[in-house]
Design a protein around this motif. Structure first.
Motif, PDB file in Angstrom:
ATOM      1  N   GLU A  43       0.838  -1.214   0.000  1.00 51.28           N
ATOM      2  CA  GLU A  43       0.000   0.000   0.000  1.00 51.28           C
ATOM      3  C   GLU A  43       0.870   1.260   0.000  1.00 51.28           C
ATOM      4  N   PHE A  44       1.966   1.201   0.748  1.00 49.13           N
ATOM      5  CA  PHE A  44       2.880   2.356   0.791  1.00 49.13           C
ATOM      6  C   PHE A  44       3.483   2.617  -0.599  1.00 49.13           C
ATOM      7  N   ILE A  45       3.924   1.553  -1.253  1.00 45.12           N
ATOM      8  CA  ILE A  45       4.529   1.696  -2.592  1.00 45.12           C
ATOM      9  C   ILE A  45       3.494   2.216  -3.581  1.00 45.12           C
ATOM     10  N   ARG A  46       2.254   1.799  -3.417  1.00 47.08           N
ATOM     11  CA  ARG A  46       1.213   2.313  -4.319  1.00 47.08           C
ATOM     12  C   ARG A  46       1.018   3.806  -4.117  1.00 47.08           C
ATOM     13  N   HIS A  47       1.207   4.255  -2.898  1.00 52.35           N
ATOM     14  CA  HIS A  47       1.110   5.678  -2.626  1.00 52.35           C
ATOM     15  C   HIS A  47       2.176   6.432  -3.424  1.00 52.35           C
ATOM     16  N   PHE A  48       3.381   5.858  -3.450  1.00 50.14           N
ATOM     17  CA  PHE A  48       4.454   6.399  -4.286  1.00 50.14           C
ATOM     18  C   PHE A  48       4.007   6.438  -5.745  1.00 50.14           C
ATOM     19  N   GLY A  49       3.449   5.280  -6.170  1.00 54.29           N
ATOM     20  CA  GLY A  49       3.088   5.098  -7.577  1.00 54.29           C
ATOM     21  C   GLY A  49       2.164   6.187  -8.085  1.00 54.29           C
ATOM     22  N   LYS A  50       1.294   6.696  -7.183  1.00 58.49           N
ATOM     23  CA  LYS A  50       0.337   7.736  -7.605  1.00 58.49           C
ATOM     24  C   LYS A  50       1.082   8.952  -8.132  1.00 58.49           C
ATOM     25  N   ARG A  51       2.281   9.221  -7.590  1.00 62.72           N
ATOM     26  CA  ARG A  51       3.032  10.416  -7.983  1.00 62.72           C
ATOM     27  C   ARG A  51       3.761  10.222  -9.311  1.00 62.72           C
ATOM     28  N   THR A  52       3.865   8.946  -9.751  1.00 67.17           N
ATOM     29  CA  THR A  52       4.570   8.699 -11.024  1.00 67.17           C
ATOM     30  C   THR A  52       3.612   8.068 -12.040  1.00 67.17           C
TER      31      THR A  52
END
Ligand SMILES: Cc1cc2nc3c(=O)[nH]c(=O)nc-3n(C[C@H](O)[C@H](O)[C@H](O)COP(=O)(O)OP(=O)(O)OC[C@H]3O[C@@H](n4cnc5c(N)ncnc54)[C@H](O)[C@@H]3O)c2cc1C
Length: 442
Positions: A331-340
């Motif tokens: 879930e944390f990595i997906r949060h990152f993914g939203k920015r890219t």
């Protein structure tokens, strides 16, 4: 950095305590005098991004880190190189026998006196090139002082059991003569969990533009001279994080790889050569599950034992904390993914895997481990499952020690190999001290 702030990474301990630690370590004058102010300041600064740096460990620090690698002059450097250096430095004092499968330790009156082995290549049936051992000579080497096993978390317990040291009931069933009943042999198998969140990129990384990712091309030539892209292990950034804010220690180590990585499948490195992928590998450290087991299935030393980690629900992590932590990492990595989002699309687990239940299923189906340990654990007198004592000696046997990843009662930290090296350093001190004491006795 903004994602870290949003998700409250690096807020424990407080910034005041962190600044204080930094000041104390920076103002420590001992290193300045030794290496000079400029080099010391640079090393101090770079150390802030080193996950093994003492300041970070003391603060149980979260946040971005570089990935430490064991290299020398840009090339991999490990146990093999140390052994070769030792051979060169002390010719005649060390013999390395390749292409040999140790089959058992021979005991006389509960003392380990010799090692038996099959003298041929590719005899272990786990190997892809395995051949029959039928016509291979069986040989014996006698020990003048003692024998040290270092076969790793799967093979050291297998060798003990083949030698009659292990759970009596299991050995008897296989017709193996019981020398020492040690029920802990093969128990307490532990590992971490790891999963890959893989993205397909809309364009290549510039850094990979000319990389062939094979033993040819300009990047390979650079590597032969000790610099360039291939001197790294491919990971561009790491991130340490707590899976939940109430945890005492950070337990997630996540690292970014410009490539496709969904586990160590046969042929996995071929996919790593495809350039339009990007992976966040999520590793769950400090796992709770201690329920794995290595069991002998045959008295034939060429047959691998049964290895079962009893992952997740089958193991000893009754609260499901290990599983929750890995899912929180995704879930944390997906949060990152939203920015890219404009640069890449997540393909594993992929857009169809959304709810907590679906993510649980994905992790259970796909998690892998590669830090197996604990199957011949150290423990105090009176502990029925302890296999070795604090001097690395196998309980109930004279002249037999174990020094490898099998000795840990509890899986150490995030990555294991430095802990294995530290255990080996400690063992060498203990063995030398015992030997001195023995010689004094004569
Ligand atoms: C794919 C992969 C990636 C990894 N990456 C990392 C990482 O990045 N960082 C990290 O910290 N750890 C990593 N690890 C874990 C680390 O490599 C191991 O934990 C560590 O090597 C264990 O050391 P050991 O001495 O216990 O066993 P090993 O290194 O496995 O050594 C045991 C040796 O004994 C030999 N042997 C076993 N049985 C017999 C027999 N019967 N006869 C003769 N020889 C025998 C084996 O061939 C082997 O050479 C990784 C592991 C794997 C599999």
């Amino acid at each position: 950095m903004q994602v870290c702030i949003d998700r409250r990474v690096m807020t424990s301990p407080g910034i005041g305590e962190r600044m204080q630690n930094w000041m104390v370590s920076f103002l420590d004058p001992s290193d300045w005098r030794r290496v000079g102010l400029a080099r010391r300041s640079w090393a101090w600064f770079v150390g802030l991004l080193d996950p093994n740096d003492w300041r970070r460990l003391k603060a149980e620090g979260e946040g971005p880190v570089f990935i430490p690698i064991t290299t020398e002059k840009g090339a991999r450097f490990g146990t093999r190189d140390l052994l070769r250096d030792t051979l060169r430095a002390s010719p005649g004092n060390l013999t390395i026998k390749l292409h040999a499968l140790v089959t058992r330790v021979i005991l006389e009156n509960k003392r380990a006196v010799a090692v038996e082995y099959l003298d041929g290549p590719h005899l272990y049936q786990a190997g892809p090139e395995a051949t029959s051992s039928a016509s291979v000579p069986r040989r014996t080497v006698r020990a003048r002082c003692e024998i040290i096993l270092a076969g790793g978390a799967f093979n050291t317990p297998q060798l003990l059991m083949l030698s009659g040291i292990g759970p009596a009931e299991d050995l008897e069933k296989l017709g193996i003569n019981v020398e020492v009943d040690l029920p802990g042999v093969g128990r307490n198998l532990q590992d971490r969990y790891e999963v890959g969140v893989v993205h397909e990129m809309r364009r290549y990384f510039d850094i990979l533009e000319h990389a062939t990712l094979r033993a040819q091309g300009p990047d390979f030539e650079d590597w032969q001279k000790g610099h360039g892209l291939y001197t790294t292990n491919g990971a561009v950034l790491g991130m340490i994080k707590r899976s939940s804010h109430d945890r005492q220690n950070p337990d997630l180590f996540m690292f970014a790889l410009p490539g496709y990585f969904s586990g160590y499948w046969p042929g996995y490195s071929e996919r790593g050569r495809e350039k339009h992928y990007f992976t966040w590998a999520i590793l769950k450290g400090h796992t709770n599950n201690r329920g794995g087991r290595v069991r002998l299935t045959s008295p034939d030393p060429c047959v691998p034992p049964d290895i079962n980690f009893h992952y997740f629900d089958e193991g000893t992590d009754a609260g499901g904390d290990d599983l929750d932590a890995v899912v929180s990492g995704i879930e944390f990595i997906r949060h990152f993914g939203k920015r890219t989002a404009g640069l890449c699309d997540e393909i594993i687990p992929g857009p169809s895997v959304q709810t907590r239940l679906e993510l649980n299923r994905f992790v259970k189906d796909n998690a892998w481990g590669h830090h197996a340990c604990g199957t011949c654990r150290i423990g105090p007198d009176g502990d029925p499952d302890a296999v070795i004592d604090s001097r690395f000696s196998v309980r109930g046997v004279k002249g037999l020690r174990i020094v490898d990843a099998s000795i840990f009662p509890k899986i150490p930290g995030f990555f294991i190999v430095s802990a294995v090296y530290m255990a080996a350093e400690k063992a060498s001190d203990v063995i030398c001290a015992d030997d001195k004491a023995r010689l004094r006795h004569f």
